[in-house]
Design an enzyme around this catalytic site. Structure first.
Site, PDB file in Angstrom:
ATOM      1  N   SER A 108      25.805  29.170  70.646  1.00 13.97           N
ATOM      2  CA  SER A 108      26.369  29.075  71.715  1.00 13.97           C
ATOM      3  C   SER A 108      25.189  29.235  72.600  1.00 13.97           C
ATOM      4  O   SER A 108      24.730  30.232  73.203  1.00 13.97           O
ATOM      5  CB  SER A 108      27.248  30.800  71.701  1.00 13.97           C
ATOM      6  OG  SER A 108      27.984  30.774  70.578  1.00 13.97           O
ATOM      7  N   LEU A 109      25.294  28.052  73.419  1.00 13.91           N
ATOM      8  CA  LEU A 109      24.314  27.687  74.655  1.00 13.91           C
ATOM      9  C   LEU A 109      24.911  28.119  76.003  1.00 13.91           C
ATOM     10  O   LEU A 109      24.685  28.949  76.802  1.00 13.91           O
ATOM     11  CB  LEU A 109      23.975  26.185  74.483  1.00 13.91           C
ATOM     12  CG  LEU A 109      22.605  26.192  75.397  1.00 13.91           C
ATOM     13  CD1 LEU A 109      21.508  27.076  75.054  1.00 13.91           C
ATOM     14  CD2 LEU A 109      22.292  24.579  75.218  1.00 13.91           C
ATOM     15  N   ASN A 110      26.006  27.271  76.215  1.00 17.32           N
ATOM     16  CA  ASN A 110      26.979  27.890  77.343  1.00 17.32           C
ATOM     17  C   ASN A 110      26.592  27.602  78.668  1.00 17.32           C
ATOM     18  O   ASN A 110      27.124  27.999  79.738  1.00 17.32           O
ATOM     19  CB  ASN A 110      27.606  29.213  77.093  1.00 17.32           C
ATOM     20  CG  ASN A 110      28.326  29.476  75.883  1.00 17.32           C
ATOM     21  OD1 ASN A 110      28.757  28.605  75.256  1.00 17.32           O
ATOM     22  ND2 ASN A 110      28.577  30.861  75.395  1.00 17.32           N
ATOM     23  N   ASN A 127      38.829  29.879  77.506  1.00 18.79           N
ATOM     24  CA  ASN A 127      40.432  30.419  77.467  1.00 18.79           C
ATOM     25  C   ASN A 127      40.330  31.471  78.318  1.00 18.79           C
ATOM     26  O   ASN A 127      39.812  32.630  78.254  1.00 18.79           O
ATOM     27  CB  ASN A 127      40.506  30.955  75.985  1.00 18.79           C
ATOM     28  CG  ASN A 127      40.506  29.702  74.950  1.00 18.79           C
ATOM     29  OD1 ASN A 127      41.101  28.698  75.126  1.00 18.79           O
ATOM     30  ND2 ASN A 127      39.601  29.844  74.098  1.00 18.79           N
ATOM     31  N   CYS A 132      30.716  44.053  69.134  1.00 20.70           N
ATOM     32  CA  CYS A 132      29.823  43.243  69.147  1.00 20.70           C
ATOM     33  C   CYS A 132      28.664  43.735  70.241  1.00 20.70           C
ATOM     34  O   CYS A 132      29.300  44.269  71.238  1.00 20.70           O
ATOM     35  CB  CYS A 132      29.995  41.804  69.713  1.00 20.70           C
ATOM     36  SG  CYS A 132      28.654  40.361  69.642  1.00 20.70           S
ATOM     37  N   CYS A 134      33.307  37.114  77.374  1.00 18.67           N
ATOM     38  CA  CYS A 134      33.658  37.443  75.874  1.00 18.67           C
ATOM     39  C   CYS A 134      34.316  38.550  75.914  1.00 18.67           C
ATOM     40  O   CYS A 134      33.825  39.773  76.207  1.00 18.67           O
ATOM     41  CB  CYS A 134      32.864  37.029  74.847  1.00 18.67           C
ATOM     42  SG  CYS A 134      33.629  37.585  73.165  1.00 18.67           S
ATOM     43  N   CYS A 138      28.040  39.340  76.026  1.00 13.53           N
ATOM     44  CA  CYS A 138      28.389  38.141  76.863  1.00 13.53           C
ATOM     45  C   CYS A 138      29.403  38.278  77.943  1.00 13.53           C
ATOM     46  O   CYS A 138      30.404  39.192  77.537  1.00 13.53           O
ATOM     47  CB  CYS A 138      28.633  37.045  76.097  1.00 13.53           C
ATOM     48  SG  CYS A 138      27.554  36.515  74.719  1.00 13.53           S
ATOM     49  N   GLU A 188      40.015  41.320  62.966  1.00 11.97           N
ATOM     50  CA  GLU A 188      40.716  40.316  63.108  1.00 11.97           C
ATOM     51  C   GLU A 188      40.097  38.882  62.311  1.00 11.97           C
ATOM     52  O   GLU A 188      39.118  38.677  62.280  1.00 11.97           O
ATOM     53  CB  GLU A 188      41.204  39.836  64.467  1.00 11.97           C
ATOM     54  CG  GLU A 188      41.828  41.070  65.119  1.00 11.97           C
ATOM     55  CD  GLU A 188      41.891  40.946  66.655  1.00 11.97           C
ATOM     56  OE1 GLU A 188      42.341  41.603  67.549  1.00 11.97           O
ATOM     57  OE2 GLU A 188      41.690  39.836  66.982  1.00 11.97           O
ATOM     58  N   CYS A 242      38.807  31.622  60.724  1.00 10.47           N
ATOM     59  CA  CYS A 242      37.635  32.199  61.432  1.00 10.47           C
ATOM     60  C   CYS A 242      37.495  33.592  61.189  1.00 10.47           C
ATOM     61  O   CYS A 242      38.545  34.388  61.313  1.00 10.47           O
ATOM     62  CB  CYS A 242      38.125  31.957  62.939  1.00 10.47           C
ATOM     63  SG  CYS A 242      37.030  32.552  64.296  1.00 10.47           S
ATOM     64  N   CYS A 294      39.288  31.315  70.981  1.00  6.12           N
ATOM     65  CA  CYS A 294      37.813  31.796  71.280  1.00  6.12           C
ATOM     66  C   CYS A 294      37.793  32.881  72.187  1.00  6.12           C
ATOM     67  O   CYS A 294      38.385  32.708  73.212  1.00  6.12           O
ATOM     68  CB  CYS A 294      37.038  30.574  71.410  1.00  6.12           C
ATOM     69  SG  CYS A 294      36.894  29.547  70.093  1.00  6.12           S
TER      70      CYS A 294
HETATM   71  N1  SAH Z   1      28.707  35.728  68.372  1.00  5.40           N
HETATM   72  C1  SAH Z   1      28.814  34.384  67.907  1.00  5.40           C
HETATM   73  C2  SAH Z   1      30.172  34.244  67.383  1.00  5.40           C
HETATM   74  C3  SAH Z   1      31.554  34.632  68.084  1.00  5.40           C
HETATM   75  S1  SAH Z   1      32.033  33.774  69.614  1.00  5.40           S
HETATM   76  C4  SAH Z   1      28.460  33.618  69.151  1.00  5.40           C
HETATM   77  O1  SAH Z   1      28.355  33.855  70.261  1.00  5.40           O
HETATM   78  O2  SAH Z   1      28.419  32.246  68.707  1.00  5.40           O
HETATM   79  C5  SAH Z   1      32.482  32.138  69.152  1.00  5.40           C
HETATM   80  C6  SAH Z   1      32.345  31.233  70.420  1.00  5.40           C
HETATM   81  O3  SAH Z   1      33.385  31.371  71.201  1.00  5.40           O
HETATM   82  C7  SAH Z   1      31.167  31.552  71.091  1.00  5.40           C
HETATM   83  O4  SAH Z   1      30.610  29.812  71.081  1.00  5.40           O
HETATM   84  C8  SAH Z   1      31.459  31.903  72.429  1.00  5.40           C
HETATM   85  O5  SAH Z   1      30.655  31.594  73.391  1.00  5.40           O
HETATM   86  C9  SAH Z   1      32.920  31.274  72.510  1.00  5.40           C
HETATM   87  N2  SAH Z   1      33.834  32.173  73.526  1.00  5.40           N
HETATM   88  C10 SAH Z   1      33.900  33.303  73.800  1.00  5.40           C
HETATM   89  N3  SAH Z   1      34.947  33.628  74.777  1.00  5.40           N
HETATM   90  C11 SAH Z   1      35.404  32.322  74.881  1.00  5.40           C
HETATM   91  C12 SAH Z   1      36.406  32.272  75.872  1.00  5.40           C
HETATM   92  N4  SAH Z   1      36.942  33.244  76.567  1.00  5.40           N
HETATM   93  N5  SAH Z   1      36.841  30.953  75.914  1.00  5.40           N
HETATM   94  C13 SAH Z   1      36.304  29.958  75.177  1.00  5.40           C
HETATM   95  N6  SAH Z   1      35.422  30.179  74.363  1.00  5.40           N
HETATM   96  C14 SAH Z   1      34.823  31.634  74.202  1.00  5.40           C
END
Ligand code: SAH
Length: 382
Positions: free
Chosen positions: A226-228, A302, A123, A130, A127, A103, A116, A345
């Site tokens: 992506s630190l999170n 999200n 993947c 995700c 995570c 997508e 995007c 995202c």
């Molecule tokens: N693999 C890469 C790029 C894809 S995800 C990465 O991890 O950076 C792009 C961004 O979306 C990342 O920062 C991830 O942490 C975030 N993301 C994933 N699931 C999400 C969700 N449900 N809500 C908000 N952000 C999310």
């Protein structure tokens, strides 16, 4: 896992020329006796003109077109479905040559149109929050599959809007597919190709440390990490890659990167209600990022039915942002776009139940197949 390399050739042994970078294209032209001095013409035909076949390439004589067509083919993604959100965001489902799907999301925003893109089918990073992670890694995308997402959208927009920005925040971990990513970026940035400045391209990664360091050496595009989480223990719970590359190791690598002047590394921080959204988290985050030319991009989570994870309310998000800003750390909050079509995202890879955008689907197919746009007969992906 199926190897993407098997797909570089078609059944007749012809090469996917869109998967070749500039140097390899030059070699290929040389091997055909056409000469590498025609590389600009071929790059322009493929990545600017959007020639569907070699036969269409008016920059070459019929004889040279026949030579190229005998040894190579011009690959395209098959647009299987287009969904349009109420906010103007569009999600495109592409079918690949092996029947797999990926997508892309097109996000218009004032003068800007951001695409995007995906870098893998599925993947491997797993995570926990995700949805793409649920698929596991199916395969890497070819360079042509990464770059065609942008070319095909640029062609669709032509005459209406211009594709201005590309972010690698779709499905997949781009640095897990480093070489193909770099080849695709050549076409994105080529003056004769898509001609996008490195300032308008962002690669987002979980932070595969050796690949990150190598990539920063090879490419000047913007980096987003992506630190999170605000601590090693918290990040370990949600991002398994932390077992391999700890937070300190990742941030030390970020400190060591020689950034192009004026650039900062963006740190994405998804906000999960009650988990990482407290003032103490903001404090720890500030400490972690010390010494790095950094900016923080907060992404309110999200939500989706498959996870019992929640988005903090707006006040809490704002408070977190203000906390960072008051301590001198640049911080933006990502606006949620395309939520009604699961294009936000972390929502890619979901089922396709929503309404289709027939106009765009027809136009997308016409761009690939050359027939007139017909908006009457969309089909579901099988
Ligand atoms: N693999 C890469 C790029 C894809 S995800 C990465 O991890 O950076 C792009 C961004 O979306 C990342 O920062 C991830 O942490 C975030 N993301 C994933 N699931 C999400 C969700 N449900 N809500 C908000 N952000 C999310």
């Amino acid at each position: 896992m199926a190897s993407a390399r098997d797909m570089l050739h078609d059944e007749q042994g012809r090469v996917d020329v869109k998967s070749l970078g500039r140097a390899a294209l030059g070699d290929w032209l040389e091997s055909l006796g056409i000469g590498r001095h025609r590389t600009n013409d071929l790059v322009q035909s493929l990545w600017h003109d959007g020639a569907r076949t070699f036969e269409e390439m008016r920059r070459f004589t019929p004889e040279l077109r026949r030579k190229m067509a005998a040894a190579g083919f011009v690959s395209w993604l098959e647009p299987a479905l287009v969904l349009q959100s109420q906010d103007g965001t569009r999600k495109i489902l592409w079918k690949l040559r092996d029947g797999r799907t990926i997508e892309s999301v097109v996000i218009p925003d004032g003068e800007r149109t951001t695409l995007c893109v995906s870098s893998q089918v599925g993947c491997a990073m797993a995570c926990t929050f995700c949805l793409t992670g649920d698929l596991g890694l199916v395969r890497h995308l070819l360079p042509s599959e990464i770059a065609n997402q942008a070319l095909q959208v640029a062609l669709l927009l032509r005459g209406d809007r211009r594709l201005t920005n590309v972010v690698f925040m779709g499905m997949g971990e781009p640095l897990h597919n480093l070489d193909h990513l770099c080849t695709a970026l050549e076409h994105y940035q080529d003056d004769f190709g898509l001609n996008l400045s490195h300032r308008r391209i962002t690669v987002s990664t979980v932070g595969l440390v050796p690949q990150l360091v190598e990539f920063a050496r090879r490419s000047p595009v913007n980096l987003a990490i992506s630190l999170n989480a605000s601590s090693e223990a918290e990040r370990l719970k949600i991002m398994p890659i932390t077992k391999k590359y700890g937070v300190d190791q990742l941030l030390d690598a970020c400190r060591s990167i020689a950034l192009p002047s004026g650039k900062r590394i963006a740190f994405e921080y998804v906000l999960f209600e009650g988990d990482n959204d407290a003032p103490e988290d903001a404090e720890r985050l500030i400490e972690l990022l010390r010494g790095i030319p950094a900016k923080v991009n907060l992404i309110p989570y999200n939500e989706n039915p498959d996870r019992d994870i929640h988005r903090p309310d707006q006040d809490r998000v704002k408070a977190f942002q203000n906390h960072l800003i008051q301590r001198g750390l640049a911080c933006t909050v990502r606006t949620t776009r395309g939520r009604d079509i699961s294009a936000a995202c972390g929502q890619l890879g979901k089922a396709w139940e929503q309404a289709q955008d027939r106009g765009w689907l027809a136009a997308a197919r016409a761009a690939v197949h050359g027939e007139a746009a017909d908006t009457t007969g969309p089909t579901e992906p099988s």
